[in-house]
Write a protein that holds these residues in place. Structure first.
Motif, PDB file in Angstrom:
ATOM      1  N   ASP A 173       0.806  -1.267  -0.135  1.00  0.00           N
ATOM      2  CA  ASP A 173      -0.013   0.105  -0.054  1.00  0.00           C
ATOM      3  C   ASP A 173       0.763   1.096   0.116  1.00  0.00           C
ATOM      4  N   GLU A 174       2.043   1.300   0.885  1.00  0.00           N
ATOM      5  CA  GLU A 174       2.921   2.399   0.821  1.00  0.00           C
ATOM      6  C   GLU A 174       3.601   2.501  -0.629  1.00  0.00           C
ATOM      7  N   ALA A 175       4.125   1.694  -1.050  1.00  0.00           N
ATOM      8  CA  ALA A 175       4.643   1.676  -2.512  1.00  0.00           C
ATOM      9  C   ALA A 175       3.735   2.250  -3.492  1.00  0.00           C
ATOM     10  N   GLN A 176       2.252   2.026  -3.644  1.00  0.00           N
ATOM     11  CA  GLN A 176       1.416   2.262  -4.300  1.00  0.00           C
ATOM     12  C   GLN A 176       1.297   3.789  -4.093  1.00  0.00           C
ATOM     13  N   ALA A 177       1.038   4.053  -2.665  1.00  0.00           N
ATOM     14  CA  ALA A 177       0.750   5.641  -2.453  1.00  0.00           C
ATOM     15  C   ALA A 177       2.041   6.438  -2.869  1.00  0.00           C
ATOM     16  N   ARG A 178       3.369   6.024  -2.581  1.00  0.00           N
ATOM     17  CA  ARG A 178       4.429   6.766  -3.052  1.00  0.00           C
ATOM     18  C   ARG A 178       4.570   6.951  -4.551  1.00  0.00           C
ATOM     19  N   TRP A 179       4.693   5.754  -4.965  1.00  0.00           N
ATOM     20  CA  TRP A 179       4.986   5.476  -6.734  1.00  0.00           C
ATOM     21  C   TRP A 179       4.008   5.061  -7.399  1.00  0.00           C
ATOM     22  N   GLY A 180       2.709   5.273  -7.000  1.00  0.00           N
ATOM     23  CA  GLY A 180       1.495   4.347  -7.887  1.00  0.00           C
ATOM     24  C   GLY A 180       1.474   5.039  -9.114  1.00  0.00           C
ATOM     25  N   GLY A 181       1.557   6.410  -9.281  1.00  0.00           N
ATOM     26  CA  GLY A 181       1.680   7.241 -10.700  1.00  0.00           C
ATOM     27  C   GLY A 181       2.756   7.113 -11.437  1.00  0.00           C
ATOM     28  N   THR A 182       3.935   6.575 -11.142  1.00  0.00           N
ATOM     29  CA  THR A 182       5.227   6.476 -11.921  1.00  0.00           C
ATOM     30  C   THR A 182       5.249   5.360 -12.783  1.00  0.00           C
ATOM     31  N   GLU A 183       5.948   5.584 -13.993  1.00  0.00           N
ATOM     32  CA  GLU A 183       6.132   4.820 -15.031  1.00  0.00           C
ATOM     33  C   GLU A 183       6.905   3.615 -14.244  1.00  0.00           C
ATOM     34  N   ALA A 184       7.978   3.757 -13.426  1.00  0.00           N
ATOM     35  CA  ALA A 184       8.722   2.824 -12.727  1.00  0.00           C
ATOM     36  C   ALA A 184       7.742   1.691 -11.910  1.00  0.00           C
ATOM     37  N   TYR A 185       6.733   2.292 -11.314  1.00  0.00           N
ATOM     38  CA  TYR A 185       5.862   1.381 -10.574  1.00  0.00           C
ATOM     39  C   TYR A 185       5.045   0.619 -11.422  1.00  0.00           C
ATOM     40  N   HIS A 228      23.410  -4.140  -7.360  1.00  0.00           N
ATOM     41  CA  HIS A 228      22.332  -3.910  -6.899  1.00  0.00           C
ATOM     42  C   HIS A 228      21.355  -3.150  -7.576  1.00  0.00           C
ATOM     43  N   ARG A 229      21.950  -2.075  -8.488  1.00  0.00           N
ATOM     44  CA  ARG A 229      21.121  -1.289  -9.288  1.00  0.00           C
ATOM     45  C   ARG A 229      20.840  -2.084 -10.326  1.00  0.00           C
ATOM     46  N   GLN A 230      21.662  -2.835 -11.102  1.00  0.00           N
ATOM     47  CA  GLN A 230      21.365  -3.726 -12.046  1.00  0.00           C
ATOM     48  C   GLN A 230      20.425  -4.968 -11.912  1.00  0.00           C
ATOM     49  N   HIS A 231      20.387  -5.350 -10.684  1.00  0.00           N
ATOM     50  CA  HIS A 231      19.549  -6.206 -10.252  1.00  0.00           C
ATOM     51  C   HIS A 231      17.858  -5.634 -10.260  1.00  0.00           C
ATOM     52  N   ILE A 232      17.872  -4.431  -9.826  1.00  0.00           N
ATOM     53  CA  ILE A 232      16.507  -3.603 -10.004  1.00  0.00           C
ATOM     54  C   ILE A 232      16.314  -3.563 -11.292  1.00  0.00           C
ATOM     55  N   GLY A 233      17.257  -3.013 -11.988  1.00  0.00           N
ATOM     56  CA  GLY A 233      16.787  -2.694 -13.603  1.00  0.00           C
ATOM     57  C   GLY A 233      16.470  -3.978 -14.165  1.00  0.00           C
ATOM     58  N   THR A 234      16.922  -5.155 -13.923  1.00  0.00           N
ATOM     59  CA  THR A 234      16.591  -6.583 -14.665  1.00  0.00           C
ATOM     60  C   THR A 234      15.180  -6.962 -14.346  1.00  0.00           C
ATOM     61  N   TRP A 235      14.845  -6.946 -13.008  1.00  0.00           N
ATOM     62  CA  TRP A 235      13.876  -7.638 -12.523  1.00  0.00           C
ATOM     63  C   TRP A 235      12.690  -6.494 -12.255  1.00  0.00           C
ATOM     64  N   TYR A 236      12.750  -5.495 -11.911  1.00  0.00           N
ATOM     65  CA  TYR A 236      11.651  -4.403 -11.735  1.00  0.00           C
ATOM     66  C   TYR A 236      11.491  -3.467 -12.780  1.00  0.00           C
ATOM     67  N   TYR A 237      12.310  -2.407 -12.529  1.00  0.00           N
ATOM     68  CA  TYR A 237      12.200  -1.275 -13.512  1.00  0.00           C
ATOM     69  C   TYR A 237      13.527  -0.531 -13.688  1.00  0.00           C
ATOM     70  N   ASP A 238      13.597   0.004 -14.875  1.00  0.00           N
ATOM     71  CA  ASP A 238      14.908   0.766 -15.107  1.00  0.00           C
ATOM     72  C   ASP A 238      15.249   1.763 -13.890  1.00  0.00           C
ATOM     73  N   CYS A 239      16.544   1.498 -13.607  1.00  0.00           N
ATOM     74  CA  CYS A 239      16.797   2.333 -12.438  1.00  0.00           C
ATOM     75  C   CYS A 239      18.144   3.273 -12.749  1.00  0.00           C
ATOM     76  N   PRO A 240      18.161   4.387 -13.453  1.00  0.00           N
ATOM     77  CA  PRO A 240      19.267   5.296 -13.431  1.00  0.00           C
ATOM     78  C   PRO A 240      20.073   5.592 -11.941  1.00  0.00           C
ATOM     79  N   TYR A 241      20.987   6.113 -12.465  1.00  0.00           N
ATOM     80  CA  TYR A 241      21.813   6.540 -11.109  1.00  0.00           C
ATOM     81  C   TYR A 241      21.168   7.315 -10.254  1.00  0.00           C
ATOM     82  N   GLU A 242      20.453   8.507 -10.627  1.00  0.00           N
ATOM     83  CA  GLU A 242      19.832   9.548  -9.813  1.00  0.00           C
ATOM     84  C   GLU A 242      18.570   8.785  -9.007  1.00  0.00           C
ATOM     85  N   MET A 243      17.905   7.937  -9.612  1.00  0.00           N
ATOM     86  CA  MET A 243      16.876   7.094  -8.829  1.00  0.00           C
ATOM     87  C   MET A 243      17.502   5.943  -7.933  1.00  0.00           C
ATOM     88  N   HIS A 244      18.619   5.746  -8.200  1.00  0.00           N
ATOM     89  CA  HIS A 244      19.351   4.682  -7.188  1.00  0.00           C
ATOM     90  C   HIS A 244      19.777   5.591  -6.074  1.00  0.00           C
TER      91      HIS A 244
END
Length: 253
Positions: free
Chosen positions: A133-145, A196-212
């Motif tokens: 629920d918290e993830a959806q509240a924080r990032w629900g409107g983002t493309e990453a989510y 760690h960053r690449q794991h996020i990018g591989t399995w969840y969403y693109d994670c550029p360095y600023e997001m990391h």
């Protein structure tokens, strides 16, 4: 007092045709007939109909219902006891079904499309949706989510097992790195931060360095994330944050 077939149908929420059928097979024969030959039901008939409908609701076939009701050794109190036992069992079964459906709904909402058995096999006693629920509240409107949801919905049990195995292997190697006294700005720590960053990018969403970088700040600022990483090794959240920052600085330079 007696009641017409139409009145009884209205009381009981059944059709007139159903009552006629029950009469034809001897399951519920009305006690009386009007002068014109129409069916008339007594209070005792209504009581029997109530028991018929109860057993039908529990899935008993009509011939078994008749046998239960016409058993000469069974008195009304025995029927009530049996009904209570059956209802109690039904309630427990419905609770189990409701819990399973709830779990399936939540898993579907989060995109984790696994059976309860598969979820336990993959995640054990950990709840992968603890912060849903918290993830959806924080990032629900983002493309990453949205991308994370799309990917997760496609994963099989084997995919989740690979994901979890990679995460476990990474955490063990990071804890070992800290035990060896490697600094966050060292090459080994930055390499694991990049992994760690690449794991996020591989399995969840693109994670550029600023997001990391933003994630790294959250790992320390949010007590729950901090506890998650520090459970791998005390101080790991802060160490990882510094390694992520150092790795991002290096990549930007």
């Amino acid at each position: 007092m007696s009641y017409s077939v139409g009145q009884v149908a209205g009381f009981a929420g059944v059709t007139v045709r159903t009552l006629h059928h029950y009469d034809d097979i001897g399951l519920l024969a009305p006690s009386e007939r009007s002068r014109a030959g129409h069916r008339r039901y007594s209070d005792a008939d209504l009581d029997r109909l109530q028991r018929v409908l109860f057993y039908r609701e529990l899935g008993f076939p009509l011939h078994e219902v008749a046998a239960l009701l016409d058993d000469p050794d069974t008195d009304p109190r025995a029927h009530l006891r049996r009904q209570h036992e059956l209802l109690t069992a039904r309630i427990e079964k419905l609770r189990e079904m409701a819990a399973a459906v709830e779990q399936a709904m939540e898993a579907r909402r989060m995109g984790i499309n696994l059976t309860p058995e598969e979820r336990f096999e993959v995640f054990g006693d950990k709840d992968p949706e603890q912060y849903a629920d918290e993830a959806q509240a924080r990032w629900g409107g983002t493309e990453a989510y949205a991308e994370s949801q799309r990917r997760a919905a496609r994963y099989t049990k084997e995919d989740w097992q690979r994901l979890m195995a990679e995460a476990t292997d990474w955490s063990e190697r990071y804890a070992a790195l800290m035990a060896a006294g490697e600094p966050p700005s060292g090459e080994a720590a930055m390499a694991l931060a990049e992994e760690h960053r690449q794991h996020i990018g591989t399995w969840y969403y693109d994670c550029p360095y600023e997001m990391h970088r933003c994630l790294a700040e959250m790992y320390v600022a949010d007590e729950r994330f901090k506890a998650f990483y520090d459970a791998m090794r005390p101080g790991l959240a802060e160490h990882l944050k510094d390694a992520i920052m150092a790795n991002a600085d290096r990549r930007a330079g």
